[in-house]
Design an enzyme around this catalytic site. Structure first.
Site, short mmCIF file in Angstrom:
data_model
loop_
_atom_site.label_atom_id
_atom_site.label_comp_id
_atom_site.label_asym_id
_atom_site.label_seq_id
_atom_site.Cartn_x
_atom_site.Cartn_y
_atom_site.Cartn_z
N LYS A 28 111.80 -10.52 -40.92
CA LYS A 28 112.60 -10.73 -39.32
C LYS A 28 112.89 -8.90 -39.29
O LYS A 28 113.57 -8.31 -40.56
CB LYS A 28 113.61 -11.25 -38.86
CG LYS A 28 113.90 -11.17 -37.55
CD LYS A 28 115.31 -12.38 -37.64
CE LYS A 28 116.58 -12.40 -35.68
NZ LYS A 28 117.26 -12.95 -36.07
N ASP B 25 118.74 -17.72 -40.07
CA ASP B 25 117.91 -16.20 -40.40
C ASP B 25 118.81 -15.23 -41.04
O ASP B 25 120.60 -15.23 -40.58
CB ASP B 25 118.32 -15.97 -38.38
CG ASP B 25 116.65 -16.84 -38.11
OD1 ASP B 25 116.31 -17.20 -38.12
OD2 ASP B 25 116.70 -15.35 -36.98
N LYS C 226 108.26 -12.12 -37.03
CA LYS C 226 109.61 -12.06 -35.57
C LYS C 226 110.30 -10.80 -36.06
O LYS C 226 111.46 -10.22 -36.05
CB LYS C 226 110.74 -13.15 -35.93
CG LYS C 226 111.76 -13.14 -34.52
CD LYS C 226 112.93 -14.76 -35.27
CE LYS C 226 113.47 -13.96 -33.86
NZ LYS C 226 114.52 -15.60 -34.60
#
Length: 259
Positions: free
Chosen positions: A167, A102, A201
């Site tokens: 995300k 990430d 996400k």
């Protein structure tokens, strides 16, 4: 099964159970691995700092859940615009054995009008991840971007540069995931026609079974009930797990964590 129970079971299996605290230790990460194995199923992944990947890998294997994926973070949490550093951190995370990375998008550079550095940074990290068969999630920090046009632009740039997931947040700023930013980001996925290959996400601030139900409802509305599987949807959270387990008849809903 009630609607809340059904959505809670879905959400649990989509969780990236997270600890990203300055005081993290081997013991805390081992405990997180144990929590990821629940009486009703496993979380999709755990999300930890890179240095803890080896102990997490060992623990997950020893407890019989090697399929729980290990995610980590790079260029975190500030989203600096130094591509070489972000790439070096991403390569180091891969070398530690991460299944997923990430990376934080250089959102302040975008706010200052620089679209290119975000594209180049994500593209460089994607090339490193793709070579190692590692999934790349890009954190755009919606609570700092604030503006819908900027959230949309950061999502588009990340997707064009090769993101496997977009995300919302690091969980380290004042405003993290919101249903509004989630809708904007998933609409970009829909509008670009990339829902088969790009996931979403929400992270930070998704704390209750009811919260998770709201976020899943947006995904179901935009893409149909079958889309939000572990390849297309994750929740970045820690305290959420206790609430989901309580909704499913396990535990008291109390959590030691606030992410």
């Amino acid at each position: 099964m009630t609607d809340l129970k059904a959505s809670s079971l879905r959400a649990l299996k989509l969780m990236d159970l997270t600890t990203l605290n300055d005081d993290d230790t081997d013991e805390k990460v081992i405990a997180l691995c144990h929590q990821a194995k629940t009486p009703v199923g496993n979380t999709a992944a755990i999300c930890i700092y890179p240095r803890f990947i080896p102990i997490a890998r060992k623990t997950l294997k020893e407890q019989g859940t090697p399929e729980i994926r290990i995610a980590t973070v790079t260029n975190f949490p500030h989203g600096n615009d130094d591509i070489e550093i972000a790439l070096a951190e991403t390569r180091a995370a891969i070398a530690y054995g991460a299944d997923e990375v990430d990376v934080v998008f250089p959102y302040r550079a975008l706010m200052a009008g620089n679209e290119q550095v975000g594209f180049d940074l994500v593209k460089a990290c994607k090339e490193a991840c793709a070579a190692a068969n590692v999934l790349l999630k890009v954190i755009i920090e919606t609570g700092e971007l604030k503006d819908e046009a900027l959230i949309r632009k950061a999502s588009e740039i990340s997707i064009k540069a090769g993101a496997d997931f977009i995300k919302t947040s690091t969980g380290k700023v004042a405003v993290n995931a919101t249903p509004e930013s989630a809708r904007i980001m998933m609409e970009v996925i829909r509008d670009m026609g990339v829902e088969k290959t790009v996931g979403f996400k929400p992270a930070g601030g998704v704390r209750t079974a009811e919260d998770a139900q709201k976020y899943l409802a947006i995904a179901d509305e935009l893409f149909g009930a079958d889309w939000a599987d572990a390849r297309h949807y994750r929740f970045g959270a820690s305290s959420l797990l206790a609430s989901l387990l309580k909704a499913l008849g396990h535990g008291d809903g109390k959590s030691a964590s606030s992410y």
